[in-house]
Write a protein that holds these residues in place. Sequence first.
Motif, short mmCIF file in Angstrom:
data_model
loop_
_atom_site.label_atom_id
_atom_site.label_comp_id
_atom_site.label_asym_id
_atom_site.label_seq_id
_atom_site.Cartn_x
_atom_site.Cartn_y
_atom_site.Cartn_z
N THR A 241 0.83 -1.22 0.00
CA THR A 241 0.00 0.00 0.00
C THR A 241 0.86 1.26 0.00
O THR A 241 0.40 2.32 -0.43
CB THR A 241 -0.95 0.03 1.22
OG1 THR A 241 -0.18 0.12 2.43
CG2 THR A 241 -1.84 -1.21 1.26
N ARG A 249 -3.38 1.06 -8.11
CA ARG A 249 -4.39 0.04 -7.79
C ARG A 249 -3.68 -1.19 -7.25
O ARG A 249 -2.76 -1.71 -7.88
CB ARG A 249 -5.18 -0.36 -9.05
CG ARG A 249 -6.09 0.71 -9.60
CD ARG A 249 -5.42 1.53 -10.68
NE ARG A 249 -5.40 0.83 -11.97
CZ ARG A 249 -4.62 1.18 -12.99
NH1 ARG A 249 -3.77 2.18 -12.85
NH2 ARG A 249 -4.69 0.51 -14.13
N LEU A 270 -4.08 6.84 1.02
CA LEU A 270 -4.92 6.27 -0.03
C LEU A 270 -5.70 7.34 -0.78
O LEU A 270 -6.19 7.11 -1.90
CB LEU A 270 -5.89 5.24 0.56
CG LEU A 270 -5.29 3.95 1.11
CD1 LEU A 270 -6.38 3.08 1.71
CD2 LEU A 270 -4.56 3.19 0.02
N GLY A 275 -6.89 9.10 -6.07
CA GLY A 275 -7.48 8.11 -5.17
C GLY A 275 -6.96 6.73 -5.46
O GLY A 275 -7.21 6.17 -6.52
N ARG A 276 -6.21 6.20 -4.55
CA ARG A 276 -5.67 4.85 -4.70
C ARG A 276 -6.74 3.83 -4.33
O ARG A 276 -7.67 4.15 -3.59
CB ARG A 276 -4.43 4.70 -3.83
CG ARG A 276 -3.34 5.70 -4.17
CD ARG A 276 -2.27 5.78 -3.11
NE ARG A 276 -1.27 6.78 -3.46
CZ ARG A 276 -0.27 7.14 -2.66
NH1 ARG A 276 -0.15 6.60 -1.46
NH2 ARG A 276 0.60 8.05 -3.06
N SER A 277 -6.60 2.60 -4.81
CA SER A 277 -7.65 1.60 -4.55
C SER A 277 -7.05 0.25 -4.20
O SER A 277 -5.94 -0.08 -4.60
CB SER A 277 -8.58 1.46 -5.77
OG SER A 277 -7.88 0.93 -6.87
N LYS A 279 -8.49 -3.85 -4.05
CA LYS A 279 -9.60 -4.75 -4.34
C LYS A 279 -9.14 -6.20 -4.30
O LYS A 279 -7.97 -6.49 -4.54
CB LYS A 279 -10.24 -4.42 -5.69
CG LYS A 279 -9.39 -4.79 -6.89
CD LYS A 279 -10.03 -4.35 -8.21
CE LYS A 279 -11.35 -5.03 -8.46
NZ LYS A 279 -11.90 -4.69 -9.80
#
Length: 341
Positions: A241, A249, A270, A275-277, A279
């Motif tokens: 992260t 991403r 984030l 905007g980082r993501s 998933k």
Amino acid sequence: MKFKAAVLEKLNAPLAVREVETTEIQPGQVLVKVLTSGLCGAQLHEIRGHKGNGKFLPHLMGHEGCGLVQEVAPAVSTVKPGDKVVMHWRPTDGIDAPFPKYILNGKQISSGKVTTISEYSVVSENRLTAVPQDTPNDLCALLGCGLTTALGVIDNDVDLKFGESVMVIGCGGVGLNLIQGAKLKSAHPIVAVDVVDSKKEQAITAGADSFINPMNEDLSLLSADVIIDTTGNTKAIAAATQCLSNKGRLVLVGQPAPGTEVNIPNGVSLFSGVGRSIKASQGGKTNPAEDIPRYVKMHAAGIINIENLVTHRFGLDSVNEAFDLLRTGKAGRIMIDLGDK
């Protein structure tokens, strides 16, 4: 019909190679002679009971394989006897049949809708995709999970753009395919990350521009538009992260152990950039009926290369030795050979 199969009888214990017997196949089911099965890290989670499967013991194992159709039950329309098939866990066209029943030690047991580490398997129609007879067995097995998952992640989950940078954490069977997929999409640079130095050559051959062992080098100095973790290691995920670009991403392919937590250092980061993501992927959203025929054609054209992906082969009787090797993290894809072509 009686045949040999790898059976999970007890959690956190070696598999037992047992003689099992099929019961009469039900509507929508297909009897398959298994030729080759790949081993996937997700099966280690099964052995530990992390897939919620502990209450269904004993059961057969495996979810990516190559086989020949022997018999089809009523209403099956997508495959026929004699077809060569990819055996995959992602559902596709055809009937979603009941869970198959086998006889083990005189008692009836239930098992998964596709299992592959056995000489024969009763499979739900929608877990099979027919391919040309000359499709290599190893390619078929890889298309059951490792290769399709990787290409699906690249194509669907991250929507990789030309020239975006990619970091792949964990260079096992799926990781090497992720590197290959990123290379096909003209990603640059592609950074391979693994704690096993011997993976470097395979990663570079698959298309990585560089290789990093995080035990020796600081990942926090790197940045990538797309980071894909195959390990499920919570410390590796937390570290990833911190390496995301401002449009980064992070896709999780490897599954953390149940009950574990992932801590995001400086979580406000984030919100940087656009905007980082983060998933979680479910098999790369692969649709086997659509994707597998395309990948078979790409392999025939020399676009997809599997030559260096399979690093070890075992017979069914050595299945526990194969899983021991898988646990070390020192293999690419491991194949269990079960039958002749």
